[in-house]
Design a protein around this motif. Structure first.
Motif, PDB file in Angstrom:
ATOM      1  N   ILE A  11      -8.934  11.003  27.471  1.00  0.00           N
ATOM      2  CA  ILE A  11      -8.459   9.504  27.319  1.00  0.00           C
ATOM      3  C   ILE A  11      -8.193   8.237  27.200  1.00  0.00           C
ATOM      4  CG2 ILE A  11      -5.591   8.521  28.437  1.00  0.00           C
ATOM      5  CD1 ILE A  11      -5.342  11.298  29.569  1.00  0.00           C
ATOM      6  N   GLY A  12      -9.340   7.838  27.795  1.00  0.00           N
ATOM      7  CA  GLY A  12     -10.176   6.535  28.090  1.00  0.00           C
ATOM      8  C   GLY A  12     -10.803   6.776  26.683  1.00  0.00           C
ATOM      9  N   THR A  15      -8.321   5.120  24.461  1.00  0.00           N
ATOM     10  CA  THR A  15      -7.844   4.372  24.205  1.00  0.00           C
ATOM     11  C   THR A  15      -8.328   2.526  24.134  1.00  0.00           C
ATOM     12  OG1 THR A  15      -6.207   4.922  26.363  1.00  0.00           O
ATOM     13  CG2 THR A  15      -6.620   2.916  26.727  1.00  0.00           C
ATOM     14  N   ASN A  18      -8.507   2.443  20.563  1.00  0.00           N
ATOM     15  CA  ASN A  18      -6.973   1.784  19.819  1.00  0.00           C
ATOM     16  C   ASN A  18      -7.437   0.795  20.173  1.00  0.00           C
ATOM     17  OD1 ASN A  18      -5.556   4.496  18.717  1.00  0.00           O
ATOM     18  ND2 ASN A  18      -4.660   4.510  20.611  1.00  0.00           N
ATOM     19  N   SER A  19      -8.308  -0.296  20.670  1.00  0.00           N
ATOM     20  CA  SER A  19      -8.486  -1.282  21.470  1.00  0.00           C
ATOM     21  C   SER A  19      -9.434  -2.009  20.509  1.00  0.00           C
ATOM     22  CB  SER A  19      -8.462  -1.346  23.605  1.00  0.00           C
ATOM     23  OG  SER A  19      -8.505  -0.983  23.332  1.00  0.00           O
ATOM     24  N   CYS A  62       5.211   2.162  28.300  1.00  0.00           N
ATOM     25  CA  CYS A  62       3.622   2.872  28.911  1.00  0.00           C
ATOM     26  C   CYS A  62       4.017   3.364  30.305  1.00  0.00           C
ATOM     27  CB  CYS A  62       3.434   1.103  29.076  1.00  0.00           C
ATOM     28  SG  CYS A  62       1.596   0.739  29.494  1.00  0.00           S
TER      29      CYS A  62
END
Length: 120
Positions: A11-12, A15, A18-19, A62
């Motif tokens: 998941i990190g 994320t 995406n960042s 979120c």
């Protein structure tokens, strides 16, 4: 994710990816525009929009998404896993996350085009 005790790393990674995409997708065009306008000795100005509605909708989505991930980690119905697990709950969660995304896009779009009035 299959070999890890939790899906935190997977998941990190998503994320983080995406960042990076957001920073490159928005940051580079802004940098190029700022350099361009600076070379013309003109100010680089962008009309301020109403971001508060979009941030509010995103924050609600979120919190809902994180709540589902936390519930998935601790409840047996989800197999005590953020990713995978029993088939039906897995698909229900997937549909829920897609609906959050569609809902965010829809509400933000409706507000941007003036169909939802928002006073910040």
């Amino acid at each position: 994710a299959k070999n890890s005790k939790t899906a935190d790393d997977a998941i990190g990674n998503v994320t983080g990816s995406n960042s990076v995409n957001v920073f490159l997708g928005l940051g580079l065009p802004w940098l190029v525009a700022a350099i361009y306008w600076e070379s013309k000795n003109l100010p680089f100005t962008v009309k301020a929009g109403d971001l508060s509605f979009s941030v509010l909708v995103f924050s609600i989505c979120c919190v809902l998404g994180m709540t589902v991930l936390i519930l998935r980690r601790y409840l047996g119905i989800f197999g005590k896993a953020e990713l995978g697990g029993p088939t039906i709950p897995k698909y229900i969660c997937s549909i829920f996350f897609v609906l959050l995304w569609v809902g965010y896009l829809t509400l933000s779009g409706l507000q941007a085009y003036g169909h939802i009035k928002w006073q910040s």
